[in-house]
Scaffold this active site. Sequence first.
Site, PDB file in Angstrom:
ATOM      1  N   HIS A 309      36.407  48.609  46.285  1.00 25.78           N
ATOM      2  CA  HIS A 309      36.616  49.675  47.275  1.00 25.78           C
ATOM      3  C   HIS A 309      37.505  49.150  48.387  1.00 25.78           C
ATOM      4  CE1 HIS A 309      35.724  52.833  50.194  1.00 25.78           C
ATOM      5  NE2 HIS A 309      35.383  53.555  49.154  1.00 25.78           N
ATOM      6  N   ASP A 369      30.928  55.651  42.323  1.00 29.60           N
ATOM      7  CA  ASP A 369      31.167  56.258  41.015  1.00 29.60           C
ATOM      8  C   ASP A 369      30.522  55.497  39.861  1.00 29.60           C
ATOM      9  OD1 ASP A 369      32.788  58.391  41.904  1.00 29.60           O
ATOM     10  OD2 ASP A 369      34.435  57.001  42.221  1.00 29.60           O
TER      11      ASP A 369
HETATM   12  N1  ACO Z   1      38.595  45.518  38.424  1.00 36.97           N
HETATM   13  C1  ACO Z   1      39.291  44.337  38.435  1.00 36.97           C
HETATM   14  N2  ACO Z   1      39.960  43.884  39.512  1.00 36.97           N
HETATM   15  C2  ACO Z   1      39.950  44.631  40.615  1.00 36.97           C
HETATM   16  C3  ACO Z   1      39.237  45.861  40.688  1.00 36.97           C
HETATM   17  C4  ACO Z   1      38.551  46.296  39.547  1.00 36.97           C
HETATM   18  N3  ACO Z   1      37.874  47.453  39.537  1.00 36.97           N
HETATM   19  N4  ACO Z   1      39.411  46.396  41.913  1.00 36.97           N
HETATM   20  C5  ACO Z   1      40.181  45.546  42.601  1.00 36.97           C
HETATM   21  N5  ACO Z   1      40.502  44.477  41.819  1.00 36.97           N
HETATM   22  C6  ACO Z   1      41.277  43.296  42.228  1.00 36.97           C
HETATM   23  C7  ACO Z   1      42.756  43.593  42.283  1.00 36.97           C
HETATM   24  O1  ACO Z   1      43.391  43.331  41.051  1.00 36.97           O
HETATM   25  C8  ACO Z   1      43.213  42.669  43.380  1.00 36.97           C
HETATM   26  O2  ACO Z   1      43.277  41.373  42.840  1.00 36.97           O
HETATM   27  P1  ACO Z   1      44.380  40.298  43.408  1.00 36.97           P
HETATM   28  O3  ACO Z   1      43.975  40.039  44.819  1.00 36.97           O
HETATM   29  O4  ACO Z   1      44.234  39.139  42.505  1.00 36.97           O
HETATM   30  O5  ACO Z   1      45.713  40.981  43.278  1.00 36.97           O
HETATM   31  C9  ACO Z   1      42.044  42.693  44.370  1.00 36.97           C
HETATM   32  O6  ACO Z   1      40.895  42.978  43.553  1.00 36.97           O
HETATM   33  C10 ACO Z   1      42.165  43.731  45.469  1.00 36.97           C
HETATM   34  O7  ACO Z   1      42.376  44.998  44.835  1.00 36.97           O
HETATM   35  P2  ACO Z   1      43.359  46.121  45.384  1.00 36.97           P
HETATM   36  O8  ACO Z   1      43.771  47.000  44.273  1.00 36.97           O
HETATM   37  O9  ACO Z   1      44.432  45.478  46.213  1.00 36.97           O
HETATM   38  O10 ACO Z   1      42.379  46.872  46.384  1.00 36.97           O
HETATM   39  P3  ACO Z   1      42.576  48.328  46.948  1.00 36.97           P
HETATM   40  O11 ACO Z   1      41.762  48.392  48.177  1.00 36.97           O
HETATM   41  O12 ACO Z   1      44.021  48.681  47.053  1.00 36.97           O
HETATM   42  O13 ACO Z   1      41.959  49.281  45.805  1.00 36.97           O
HETATM   43  C11 ACO Z   1      40.390  50.471  44.500  1.00 36.97           C
HETATM   44  C12 ACO Z   1      40.667  49.778  45.839  1.00 36.97           C
HETATM   45  C13 ACO Z   1      41.514  51.462  44.180  1.00 36.97           C
HETATM   46  C14 ACO Z   1      39.114  51.267  44.634  1.00 36.97           C
HETATM   47  C15 ACO Z   1      40.274  49.400  43.398  1.00 36.97           C
HETATM   48  O14 ACO Z   1      39.200  48.537  43.689  1.00 36.97           O
HETATM   49  C16 ACO Z   1      40.113  50.010  42.013  1.00 36.97           C
HETATM   50  O15 ACO Z   1      41.110  50.339  41.378  1.00 36.97           O
HETATM   51  N6  ACO Z   1      38.849  50.182  41.518  1.00 36.97           N
HETATM   52  C17 ACO Z   1      38.624  50.812  40.254  1.00 36.97           C
HETATM   53  C18 ACO Z   1      38.707  52.321  40.382  1.00 36.97           C
HETATM   54  C19 ACO Z   1      37.532  52.900  41.133  1.00 36.97           C
HETATM   55  O16 ACO Z   1      36.371  52.590  40.881  1.00 36.97           O
HETATM   56  N7  ACO Z   1      37.838  53.811  42.078  1.00 36.97           N
HETATM   57  C20 ACO Z   1      36.827  54.526  42.865  1.00 36.97           C
HETATM   58  C21 ACO Z   1      36.825  54.052  44.291  1.00 36.97           C
HETATM   59  S1  ACO Z   1      35.557  54.863  45.195  1.00 36.97           S
HETATM   60  C22 ACO Z   1      36.201  56.404  45.496  1.00 36.97           C
HETATM   61  O17 ACO Z   1      37.344  56.611  45.659  1.00 36.97           O
HETATM   62  C23 ACO Z   1      35.268  57.516  45.535  1.00 36.97           C
END
Ligand code: ACO
Length: 434
Positions: A309, A369
């Site tokens: 998140h 979720d």
């Molecule tokens: N699985 C694996 N790796 C992940 C995940 C994941 N679910 N989420 C984040 N990471 C990693 C990224 O690859 C990144 O790694 P790095 O530092 O080596 O590059 C690091 O964690 C930070 O992730 P970002 O994408 O930069 O974080 P951001 O805050 O932009 O994204 C998000 C947040 C979109 C929720 C992301 O965690 C994600 O895609 N999660 C999966 C989708 C999801 O569950 N979305 C629902 C969110 S809750 C809502 O909106 C109601």
Amino acid sequence: MTKHTVTLTDNKTGESIELDVLHPTQGPNAIDVTQLYKKTGMFTYDPGFMSTASCWSDITYLDGGKGLLEYRGYSIQQLAEQGSFMETCYLLLNGELPNQTEFDEFTHRVVHHTMLHEQIKRFYSGFRRDAHPMATMVGVVGALSAFYHEYMEIHDEKNRYETAVLLIAKMPTIAAWSYRYANGLPFVYPDNKLSYPDNFLHMMFSLPSEEYLADPRMSRALEVILITHADHEQNASTSTVRLAGSSEVNPFAAISAGIASLWGPAHGGANEAVVRMLMEIRDSEKPVQHFVDKAKDKTQSFRLMGFGHRVYKNYDPRATIIKELCHKILNESEVAEEHRDLLDIAMKLESVALEDEYFVSRKLYPNVDFYSGIIFLSMGIPLNMFTVMFAMARTIGWISHWHEMMGDDKTRIARPRQLYTGETSRDYPPMDKR
Ligand code: ACO
């Protein structure tokens, strides 16, 4: 309070300017950069709004480090345990919990707006039967602006409030009908005797030939899901509603934009993606570790859906509530029992990920979720309706933010700037010289 400023110095020219520091009642302070361009000719750069507050708001506070979420100062745990969705709607919109008279009056108003203009029924038949219900939602909610002209007076506070009531009231009907249409089932009209969750379940599952009585355990579960999804401050869809609304567009168009933004798998679409992922894991017969490794592999686009998140760097408090609810439903309901295998996989996935250095160091925890989809399945809600459920719950958050924004004299049309990286000026060449 004494004025607090920060000094910004350009290390090329040595010139300095003072910028005011703003103090919210809770949460990090912010540097006011509104005058920065005027004073320095420079912009700030912050794609994805990693460090940018876009507005003042009294509605919802969350502390991602502590895993805290409050609506108008009330904790999400207390609201989910003791409150109802109607009380939550009133609270988000008005700022205070209602007393009995206010509650009765508000509920009465919502209940008496649940019907849709009869012509909207015909609007549905313009969609293909296999349309994703979120596509239908975007279209039908946007189309409300063609039906409810009297609610377009957005500068009148009373009118805005009425629009909010109208939208909360109609959303379950619109949502249920998108399912009924896709499945070739007759539209079921709302029943004003029923509670908000029961009415939705009634419109989803009643048949003209057979009375439907909602299981009280499922109604309560739906109530809790609606409360926990009701608002989450400046997330992508709420910011979309604010951005669209800032041009003074009508509220139906702004909420339709919010629904579109919610649909994406990085946002509300994750609840559907989680269950598809759990099913994939189950059907593959591969160990959970295989999928955890795949999520860590940067050469793959695969992520653990329902994990991570932008704001929570601790367990999402909504996920804690929904996980407990999921266990309760599966333990208490024979119908839900058939989805226990998915819950088992989800729990295994969570325990493996939370012990893995990759997820620990990045502070990636299950989000709202991760467990909600298993509850939806147990209710008999099909996969492609999961994000619609989220949209139904989040409507009150969207419309409360829109209402707040429209009443805020600091609101201006939202217009970000850019760092241009394209070609510099050049002459138009004739066709034979290209
Ligand atoms: N699985 C694996 N790796 C992940 C995940 C994941 N679910 N989420 C984040 N990471 C990693 C990224 O690859 C990144 O790694 P790095 O530092 O080596 O590059 C690091 O964690 C930070 O992730 P970002 O994408 O930069 O974080 P951001 O805050 O932009 O994204 C998000 C947040 C979109 C929720 C992301 O965690 C994600 O895609 N999660 C999966 C989708 C999801 O569950 N979305 C629902 C969110 S809750 C809502 O909106 C109601």
